[in-house]
Motif scaffolding. Structure first.
Motif, PDB file in Angstrom:
ATOM      1  N   UNK A   1       0.833  -1.203   0.000  1.00 10.31           N
ATOM      2  CA  UNK A   1       0.000   0.000   0.000  1.00 10.31           C
ATOM      3  C   UNK A   1       0.869   1.254   0.000  1.00 10.31           C
ATOM      4  N   UNK A   2       1.987   1.198   0.742  1.00  7.31           N
ATOM      5  CA  UNK A   2       2.868   2.372   0.757  1.00  7.31           C
ATOM      6  C   UNK A   2       3.338   2.689  -0.654  1.00  7.31           C
ATOM      7  N   UNK A   3       3.692   1.646  -1.422  1.00  4.36           N
ATOM      8  CA  UNK A   3       4.169   1.956  -2.773  1.00  4.36           C
ATOM      9  C   UNK A   3       3.019   2.369  -3.686  1.00  4.36           C
ATOM     10  N   UNK A   4       1.808   1.912  -3.366  1.00  5.11           N
ATOM     11  CA  UNK A   4       0.653   2.354  -4.160  1.00  5.11           C
ATOM     12  C   UNK A   4       0.314   3.814  -3.862  1.00  5.11           C
ATOM     13  N   UNK A   5       0.464   4.181  -2.593  1.00  3.08           N
ATOM     14  CA  UNK A   5       0.119   5.554  -2.218  1.00  3.08           C
ATOM     15  C   UNK A   5       0.953   6.540  -3.026  1.00  3.08           C
ATOM     16  N   UNK A   6       2.245   6.228  -3.220  1.00  7.11           N
ATOM     17  CA  UNK A   6       3.052   7.177  -3.978  1.00  7.11           C
ATOM     18  C   UNK A   6       2.666   7.197  -5.450  1.00  7.11           C
ATOM     19  N   UNK A   7       2.165   6.078  -5.964  1.00 12.90           N
ATOM     20  CA  UNK A   7       1.734   6.091  -7.367  1.00 12.90           C
ATOM     21  C   UNK A   7       0.538   7.033  -7.533  1.00 12.90           C
ATOM     22  N   UNK A   8      -0.522   6.782  -6.725  1.00 10.37           N
ATOM     23  CA  UNK A   8      -1.687   7.664  -6.814  1.00 10.37           C
ATOM     24  C   UNK A   8      -1.311   9.082  -6.391  1.00 10.37           C
ATOM     25  N   UNK A   9      -0.416   9.183  -5.402  1.00 11.58           N
ATOM     26  CA  UNK A   9       0.010  10.504  -4.951  1.00 11.58           C
ATOM     27  C   UNK A   9       0.629  11.298  -6.089  1.00 11.58           C
ATOM     28  N   UNK A  10       1.493  10.668  -6.870  1.00 16.40           N
ATOM     29  CA  UNK A  10       2.127  11.362  -7.991  1.00 16.40           C
ATOM     30  C   UNK A  10       1.105  11.815  -9.012  1.00 16.40           C
ATOM     31  N   UNK A  11       0.177  10.913  -9.321  1.00 15.86           N
ATOM     32  CA  UNK A  11      -0.827  11.237 -10.328  1.00 15.86           C
ATOM     33  C   UNK A  11      -1.703  12.408  -9.859  1.00 15.86           C
ATOM     34  N   UNK A  12      -2.168  12.324  -8.604  1.00 12.84           N
ATOM     35  CA  UNK A  12      -3.083  13.361  -8.124  1.00 12.84           C
ATOM     36  C   UNK A  12      -2.350  14.678  -7.911  1.00 12.84           C
TER      37      UNK A  12
END
Ligand code: HEM
Ligand SMILES: [Cu+2]
Lengths: 193, 561
Positions: A28-39
């Motif tokens: 989840x931590x690595x997913x958060x940065x993916x969505x974080x970058x996009x948003x």
């Protein structure tokens, strides 16, 4: 060979936290940065493109709001499934997981309805960068929903036979994350006009 | 009990099961190692081809032929991508991490063995996709490893309608492989440590690989999102990065360098860890300031997220932002310098010996220092505006990447070879290889600092198109660099010979040839499936060398007293 040899490493727990739970949190931590970058990219664009205000008014707030409720309810089922698994009641956990999957399916149906009406009104992926962001972000989120449905089906099938009950918690954690991402997408793309 | 059956099954399993579909962390480590070595050969030969073109423009390159501009660009792009994503990361992190982590923390495998195998398989696929991208119509992608849009975003701009998307897919697959691998590494170290292995007893190289994995996980996310957007631009025709359609190419630069700069530390930290292990063993001294090194490594990791825009000083960013990033960039040299001082303090007063791994470890410190010092010029926006995208930059980052990816890797290979394969490498050949690598390396890149200051722009196919750059002086320097490269590559044959000859014919290695303290040396060489006959317990830190009052000058971690 693989059946005979179960490495000791898989059963150790120096932190006292089950390894599966640790792993899910790292995922989840690595997913958060993916969505974080996009948003973050989206928000920066939004600040520099006042006309997106007009584009955003074409998203269907009612459908998005309904879907928010659906996802939150499905998360509740995931929590109840976890509780059942903790009590060792595999079949009940499985039934609750199926309810969660049902919520996910409703969400996707509504989403499909939204996308098709939007596209039929000319708001396609190419119309404006706003729409590119919209389809990319909701699409990426949708992929996560589908992945969650597949995993939940597998885990529920196991749980029904009282196998691997600890996985019910893990998929629940993942599902809350999918839910949480939507909680960010909804205001950013639907409400904030 | 499970170990007997496992050893039995492993010994009788088919070659397929034992070497291709094994879930044993050591086998997977070796798979990463050999894939990385093969890619290093390919990446090295690519640099041979394009350097020959620069030294003798438009002359056919022996073994290759005439290089066209499109091919030149594809070679440069893929050389850079290969060296970083398919050599430095797989060898330093995946190969060493896989091989060393379970052995050094005292357990029998990774906590997710099958996930581990999957991560290698995805990685292998990524390498095949990348190599395949060179053979498609239109040729391989030539828009540089940084892949800046709008050039990279449209086939009509970059003329590689298939090469560009395939390159992007390959990189994305590689990221997935490393995300899976990193999760495995971190959870393994958190949960599977041997009894008694406190956090402060974990060997430095393990710590560094873990910090690097976390750094990678934290920095790559935005680029994954960016890669999806770029792929949509390429194949669907969205305009995220195309100003003609309301997009912004600078966005890519931010997403790329938010990852790209931490990436330097992702590969640097494991190299630092390797050097820490080796210099303590060969100077028989405790690592100076273990805790401080750890803290600085973590601090460098955090700082590395705050410097990315120093790659964009000339990209049209706000000058106030440039000031800010100058400051953060220069700040990061403090922790790095601190680590170098720790190494020197560790050496100070030690009883030092110089077998091949030690030579490489020391050379790492010396060469990396040059990379670091020249980085100060580039981190200051004032000088960078002049030096940006010249061969000065190129020489600078090769002075950091070459020590990391090549010199430290050689140190590690010579050091752990006996443990990996149960045989010793030849030390004399090793030393010949050492001098044959380190001397020509300086003769490649010192000239390139000078041509850079003389105005040579990088990613130029032929300077004949720029008559001002065709002075005899500059051209001679280019030839010196190229000839040195050929010499360097030839000396790698010595290494390959030594490596493969020793693999089969080298003298049998004892369990602990270097008299080192860490746990991997208590397992047999090479360790069998399951690693340890009995699981070790840990009693002390990894660097108790030359402890006063003890008969031996080493005191292994697992010995009770
Ligand atoms: C024998 C050793 C090497 C030589 C002679 C060499 C030479 C070069 C040259 C001349 C270029 C630029 C060509 C141009 O801009 O036209 C280049 C690019 C590059 N090299 Fe190397 N290199 C070597 C090893 C490495 C290693 C070990 C790494 C990293 C681990 C590395 C990473 C890169 C990168 C990232 C680029 C930039 C590619 C781009 O602009 O897209 N190189 N190399
Ligand atoms: Cu940087």
């Amino acid at each position: 060979m693989s059946a005979a040899h179960v490495p000791l490493a898989t059963t150790r727990s120096a932190t006292g936290i089950p390894t599966g739970r640790l792993a899910v949190w790292w995922v989840l931590a690595s997913e958060i940065v993916i969505f974080g970058g996009l948003l973050a990219a989206y928000v920066m664009f939004r600040l520099h493109h006042p006309h997106w205000h007009a584009e955003a008014s074409h998203t269907n707030t009612w459908a998005g709001g309904f879907n928010t409720v659906v996802l939150l309810t499905s998360s509740l089922f995931a929590v109840l499934a976890h509780q059942a698994a903790l009590r060792g009641d595999g079949p009940r956990a499985a039934r609750l997981l199926y309810a969660t999957i049902g919520g996910a399916a409703i969400f996707l149906l509504v989403k499909a309805f939204e996308w098709s009406t939007e596209i039929s009104h000319g708001f396609t992926l190419f119309r404006d960068t706003f729409w590119s962001f919209y389809y990319t972000a909701t699409g990426l989120h949708g992929v996560h929903v589908v992945v969650g449905m597949i995993l939940m089906t597998l885990i529920a099938a196991d749980a029904r036979r009282d196998r691997n009950l600890h996985r019910v918690e893990l998929i629940g954690t993942y599902w809350h994350f999918v839910d949480a991402v939507w909680i960010f997408l909804f205001p950013l793309f639907y409400i904030a006009r | 009990m499970s170990h007997d059956t496992a050893a039995h099954a492993a010994a009788h399993g088919s070659v397929w099961r034992r070497w291709v579909f094994s879930t044993d962390h050591k086998v997977i480590g070796c798979q990463y190692l050999f894939t990385g070595m093969a890619m290093a050969v390919i990446g090295g030969l690519m640099s041979y081809v394009f350097r020959m073109q620069l030294a003798w423009p438009d002359a056919p390159v022996p073994g290759y032929g005439v290089v066209s501009p499109g091919e030149y660009n594809a070679l440069v792009t893929n050389h850079g991508s290969i060296m970083i994503f398919w050599v430095a990361m797989p060898v330093l992190i995946a190969a060493l991490g896989n091989f060393l982590i379970p052995l050094m923390i005292g357990c029998d495998d990774m906590v997710f063995p099958r996930l581990n195998r999957l991560s290698y398989q995805i990685f292998l696929l990524s390498a095949l996709v990348l190599l395949g991208s060179l053979a498609v119509p239109g040729g391989g992608f030539g828009g540089a490893w940084t892949s800046y849009p709008p050039l990279s975003a449209k086939g009509a701009y970059n003329l590689t309608p298939y090469g560009a998307p395939l390159w992007l897919v390959a990189v994305a697959l590689e990221f997935v492989a490393f995300l899976l691998g990193g999760i495995n590494f971190v959870t393994t170290v958190m949960n599977a440590r041997a009894p008694g292995m406190k956090a402060s007893y974990i060997p430095m190289v393990v710590w560094m690989i873990i910090i690097a994995s976390i750094l990678f996980m934290a920095s790559v996310g935005p680029l994954v999102a960016g890669a999806v957007m770029l792929l949509f631009d390429q194949i669907l025709g969205t305009r995220f990065f195309d100003p003609a359609g309301g997009g912004d190419p600078l966005l890519w630069q931010h997403l790329f360098w938010f990852f790209g700069h931490p990436e330097v530390y992702v590969v640097l930290l494991p190299a630092m860890g390797i050097v820490a292990e080796i210099i303590t063993v060969f100077s028989r001294k405790k690592l100076f300031a273990y805790n401080t090194v750890l803290l600085t490594a973590a601090g460098t990791g955090v700082l590395s997220f705050l410097v990315w825009a120093h790659h964009q000083f000339v990209a049209g960013i706000d000058p106030r932002m440039a000031h800010l990033f100058t400051v953060t960039t220069l700040l990061i040299s403090i922790p790095i310098a601190e680590m170098t001082f720790v190494f020197i303090a560790t050496l100070y007063g030690g009883s030092i010996t110089f077998p091949t791994p030690m030579l490489f470890a020391l050379a790492f410190i010396a060469e990396f220092l040059i990379g670091g010092v020249t980085g100060i010029f580039l981190g200051s926006s004032g000088t960078d505006i002049y030096l940006h995208d010249t061969y000065f930059v190129l020489a600078h980052f090769h002075y950091t990447f070459f020590p990391i990816a090549i010199i430290a890797t050689f140190a590690a290979l010579y050091f752990w070879f006996p443990k990996m394969f149960g045989r010793m490498m030849n030390d004399t050949l090793g030393k010949i290889h050492f001098w044959g690598t380190v001397i020509p390396f300086n003769f490649i890149f010192i000239p390139l600092f000078i041509t850079g200051m003389g105005g040579d722009h990088r990613r130029i196919y032929s300077y004949e198109n720029f008559p001002m750059q065709m002075t005899p002086f500059l051209q001679e320097l280019r030839i010196v660099a190229t000839v040195s490269l050929v010499i360097l590559l030839l000396f790698q044959v010595v290494f390959l010979f030594n490596f493969f000859w020793s693999l089969f014919r080298g003298p049998k290695a004892p369990a602990n040839p270097w008299r080192a303290n860490t746990l991997e040396w208590t397992a047999p060489s090479p360790p069998p499936h399951g690693n340890f006959a009995t699981m070790p317990s840990v009693y002390r830190g990894p660097y108790e060398y030359s402890v006063p009052g003890r008969a031996d000058d080493y005191w292994p971690q697992h010995v009770a007293n």
